[in-house]
Design an enzyme around this catalytic site. Structure first.
Site, short mmCIF file in Angstrom:
data_model
loop_
_atom_site.label_atom_id
_atom_site.label_comp_id
_atom_site.label_asym_id
_atom_site.label_seq_id
_atom_site.Cartn_x
_atom_site.Cartn_y
_atom_site.Cartn_z
N LYS A 179 1.23 -13.88 -1.29
CA LYS A 179 -0.17 -13.60 -1.59
C LYS A 179 -0.39 -12.11 -1.36
CE LYS A 179 -4.82 -15.35 -0.88
NZ LYS A 179 -5.52 -14.10 -0.68
N ASP A 214 -1.91 -8.53 -0.93
CA ASP A 214 -3.18 -8.08 -0.36
C ASP A 214 -3.67 -6.87 -1.13
OD1 ASP A 214 -5.29 -8.24 1.28
OD2 ASP A 214 -4.27 -7.54 3.10
N CYS A 244 -4.29 13.33 38.69
CA CYS A 244 -4.21 14.38 39.72
C CYS A 244 -5.34 15.36 39.46
CB CYS A 244 -2.86 15.07 39.66
SG CYS A 244 -2.73 16.26 38.32
N TYR A 262 0.41 -12.70 -11.77
CA TYR A 262 0.63 -14.01 -11.17
C TYR A 262 0.09 -15.19 -11.98
CZ TYR A 262 -3.97 -13.08 -8.98
OH TYR A 262 -5.26 -12.77 -8.74
N CYS A 322 -1.95 17.46 30.85
CA CYS A 322 -2.16 17.81 32.25
C CYS A 322 -1.15 18.90 32.59
CB CYS A 322 -1.94 16.59 33.14
SG CYS A 322 -1.66 17.01 34.87
N LYS A 378 -2.12 -19.00 4.65
CA LYS A 378 -2.40 -17.65 5.15
C LYS A 378 -1.62 -17.37 6.44
CE LYS A 378 -5.69 -15.36 4.06
NZ LYS A 378 -7.06 -15.26 3.60
N CYS A 401 1.92 15.93 39.39
CA CYS A 401 0.97 14.90 38.93
C CYS A 401 1.62 13.54 39.10
CB CYS A 401 0.60 15.15 37.47
SG CYS A 401 -0.24 13.75 36.68
N CYS A 445 -7.25 16.19 34.94
CA CYS A 445 -6.35 15.05 34.78
C CYS A 445 -6.93 13.81 35.48
CB CYS A 445 -4.99 15.41 35.38
SG CYS A 445 -3.84 14.03 35.41
N GLU A 468 4.81 -17.93 -4.37
CA GLU A 468 4.76 -16.47 -4.50
C GLU A 468 4.09 -15.90 -3.25
OE1 GLU A 468 2.15 -15.84 -7.94
OE2 GLU A 468 3.03 -17.71 -8.64
N GLU A 478 16.02 12.60 -18.57
CA GLU A 478 16.08 12.13 -19.96
C GLU A 478 14.73 11.53 -20.36
OE1 GLU A 478 17.87 12.40 -22.43
OE2 GLU A 478 17.58 10.67 -23.75
N TYR A 479 14.15 10.77 -19.46
CA TYR A 479 12.84 10.17 -19.72
C TYR A 479 11.81 11.27 -20.00
CZ TYR A 479 8.65 7.37 -18.84
OH TYR A 479 7.44 6.74 -18.96
N ASP A 526 15.75 10.43 -14.71
CA ASP A 526 14.37 10.83 -14.98
C ASP A 526 14.29 11.97 -15.99
OD1 ASP A 526 13.83 8.97 -13.13
OD2 ASP A 526 12.92 10.32 -11.64
#
Ligand code: IVH
Length: 677
Positions: free
Chosen positions: A118, A120, A414, A228, A429, A317, A435, A411, A116, A37-38, A35
């Site tokens: 699907k 979302d 208890c 796509y 509690c 789906k 309890c 609680c 491929e 260098e980039y 990174d």
């Protein structure tokens, strides 16, 4: 050469190099340079463009983010309508689709399909004129969408200019913009900490990120575009198969699905679907099914369209992961350590093939964040094997008599008071083991496989024993006798005898197991082992001060305080001595060899990319410190090291409440361990 000419040549060279690195990083997933260098190349280009403003072009990699927010999005008419897809919800529906195609294509023996996932996300249309990105638009109603050019320009997987030179003069590329799961989790965590709105799912987050008038906001969101298809093209030729067109798009600079496959016939499709369904949870992004497209374009043309969808494609789906239902009530459950968890009691609803009637509401803050009331219509989500969650309230359906959710002050099990410690959002509690709920949960924990490992003493049986007052503390387990057990529980003589034998067998244990079984807050298996190795005897541990406890690897001030409090409680002291008196024992703990490794017994998962070293190097360092490095996250994982690109493993770790560290924290930790060792 004049200075301007020299600058011009260098600018051209820099842009080519930067674009190439960008492509290798984002599309090929195979960066060639670090990174740093980039960044150097980008800085040099920025400096040259600042000195010679006449050299700035709109497709320069420095020009991704515009600085003038829009007042509103303008409408754009698509050059060709953006269609939708027909859906198939079963293999039978898929077979019927294939059958229909065969009826129309009677000279084709077996149809080849391009497959491929699907995605979302949000559909997008990108227009390239003479190789330059000139317009990005949402799908809208299919005929007209919104101009989101400024925003799509900020997305690294969208080239500003096409690679190579053999592209059509006019090219419209279509694809899906989505937010990876890990980026979505991170965005929501950030929103929670800043008190701003969170998103219900990655798709909403992607949509919200694209609907920003200020491109700087979009730029800060982790968005990816996967190409796509080609919409319109003019002045150039394209391959004659869909999958080949996608490969061509990849050469022109677009990310395409790494799951792309070409299969033969409907059986190939069914196989592809189940393969992807299996991989689904492990993918870095959300998908809601797979798409099958007739691979040959000449056949696509022959098949044509029906109303708003092509005849030559179908989406198979997955069962829905989100459904709408009504919140009938909220119950409060008490956990082993007294934590009170609100549980949504829902009108039963089928989500992804499973009937859901309970969902966690986590804590008070979550209820406030959702703004949910009893009687509300809510959206519940069940993703993979994760516990169902209420993700959103459908406010427009709120009935007039919707009731505010009241957090209990005492609680529910208890009669003790509930407290919310200042620095926590979890209500507890305060009654400890008196309890009933905490008692049941701590006995279940005591008997569990990783603790005393009492085979046959499962959750149901523990609940019955406690309800019938046969067990009032873990020590009572050891005075259970076969005959009354068999009589009371209708277990049968044989099972009762087996149970008593298993109880007897569990008396021979180890100190780490025993310490873990006690259920001291935040003392997991790894900490129990470290405590045993450090103190060697229970007596020495019980007497240790908070300061001394903190000498044990991985024991911080909070755990140290928990241990001291636990060991000093007279109730706990009595339980421990009763257990010892009943015959619970363990072999003497040998002091660990001097060169015992600091991470012995720890299981660590590495996920995502690390910048400073390869994963193999990171693994080697961990293994040298004694850790086990494994590929998947489970309840046994001690730590997850997550770098950029971490996906489902990070999500799972967060769900399981496992410690997650980033690369910097990981390095600091490993450096320290190596130095100390
Ligand atoms: S092809 C004419 N391929 O699904 C064919 N669509 O219900 C047009 N989608 O709005 C779409 N992944 O946004 C295609 N690999 C994929 C897709 C995909 C997601 C979305 C697309 C479209 C919707 C159709």
């Amino acid at each position: 050469m004049s200075p301007l000419e020299k600058a011009q040549a260098r600018v051209r060279e820099l842009r080519e190099q930067i674009n190439e690195h960008n492509y290798r990083y984002h599309v090929l997933d195979d960066p060639e340079v670090p990174d740093a260098e980039y960044d150097r190349l980008t800085q040099e280009l920025q400096a040259l463009e600042a000195d010679f403003p006449s050299l700035v072009t709109s497709d320069s990699p420095t020009q991704r983010v515009g600085d003038t927010p829009l007042d509103a999005f303008t409408q754009v008419k698509h050059k060709a309508p953006m269609l939708s897809l027909e859906n198939a919800f079963s293999d039978q529906e898929l077979e019927a689709f294939d059958q229909r195609l065969h009826e129309r294509l009677d000279d084709v023996a077996e149809i080849e399909y391009a497959c491929e996932p699907k995605y979302d996300g949000i559909a997008v249309s990108l227009l390239y004129e003479n190789g330059k990105l000139t317009r990005g638009a949402t799908r809208g109603d299919g005929a007209t969408g919104e101009d989101i050019t400024q925003n799509v320009r900020t997305i690294n997987t969208i080239p500003l200019s096409l690679r190579g030179d053999r592209f059509p003069a006019l090219l419209e590329v279509r694809g899906e913009i989505y937010m990876p799961k890990a980026g979505f989790e991170k965005l929501n965590i950030q929103a929670l900490s800043e008190g701003t709105k969170t998103f219900a799912n990655p798709r909403n987050a992607a949509a919200g990120s694209l609907r920003q008038l200020d491109p700087k906001i979009t730029e800060a969101r982790p968005l990816i575009m996967c190409a796509y298809s080609v919409g319109v093209s003019d002045g150039g030729s394209l391959p004659d198969k869909h999958a080949d067109i996608l490969q061509q798009l990849r050469d022109w600079g677009f990310l395409i699905s790494e799951q792309l496959a070409v299969v033969s016939g409907v059986l190939g499709c069914v196989e592809y679907y189940s393969g992807i369904a299996e991989k689904r949870n492990g993918l870095a992004y959300e998908i809601d099914g797979v798409v099958f497209k007739v691979n040959r374009l000449d056949l696509q043309q022959q098949l044509g369209f029906v109303s708003r969808a092509p005849r030559w494609a179908i989406a198979r789906k997955f069962p829905a992961q989100e459904e709408m239902t009504v919140l009938n009530d909220v119950e409060f459950q008490v956990g082993r350590t007294g934590a009170i968890t609100p549980v949504a009691k829902l009108e039963p609803v089928l989500v992804g093939g499973v009937t859901i009637s309970n969902a966690s509401l986590h804590n008070k803050d979550e209820i406030a964040r959702l703004g949910v009331k009893i009687g509300d219509t809510v959206i519940v989500r069940r993703a993979g094997d994760v516990i169902p969650k209420v993700v959103k309230v459908v406010t427009s359906r709120r009935p007039e008599d919707a009731e505010e959710i009241q957090f209990p002050r005492i609680c529910p099990v208890c009669p003790a008071a509930i407290e919310i410690p200042e620095d926590e959002s979890i209500a507890r509690c305060t009654a400890g083991l008196s309890c009933g709920a905490q008692l049941k949960e701590s006995i279940k924990h005591f008997c569990s496989r990783q603790a005393m490992d009492i085979e046959g003493l499962g959750d149901k049986l523990v609940e019955q024993f406690v309800d019938q007052k046969l067990i009032k503390s873990v020590a009572d387990i050891y005075s259970l006798e076969a005959e009354p057990v068999a009589r009371l529980e209708r277990l049968g003589e044989k099972s009762a005898a087996n149970l008593v034998a298993a109880i007897e067998k569990s008396k021979n244990t180890t100190l780490p197991r025993f310490l873990y079984a006690l259920g001291i807050r935040e003392v997991g298996q790894a900490t129990a082992l470290a405590l045993a190795n450090y103190f060697l005897t229970l007596e020495l541990l019980a007497e240790a001060s908070e300061e001394e406890l903190q000498n044990v690897p991985d024991v911080g001030p909070v755990v140290a305080k928990n241990i001291v409090e636990f060991m000093h409680s007279s109730n706990n002291k009595a339980v421990i001595s009763a257990l010892l008196k009943a015959g619970v024992k363990w072999p003497k703990v040998e002091p660990p060899e001097v060169d015992q490794l600091p991470l012995d017994g720890q299981t660590i998962v590495l996920t995502g990319t690390l910048n400073s070293m390869s994963r193999d190097d990171a693994k080697a360092r961990l293994v040298a410190l004694g850790a086990k490095v494994v590929g998947s996250v489970s309840a046994k994982t001690d730590k997850v090291v997550a770098g950029p690109g971490a996906g489902s493993k990070l999500v799972k770790a967060q769900d399981l409440g496992i410690e997650v560290v980033d690369e910097d924290a990981f390095l600091a930790w490993v450096d320290e361990l190596e130095a100390a060792h």
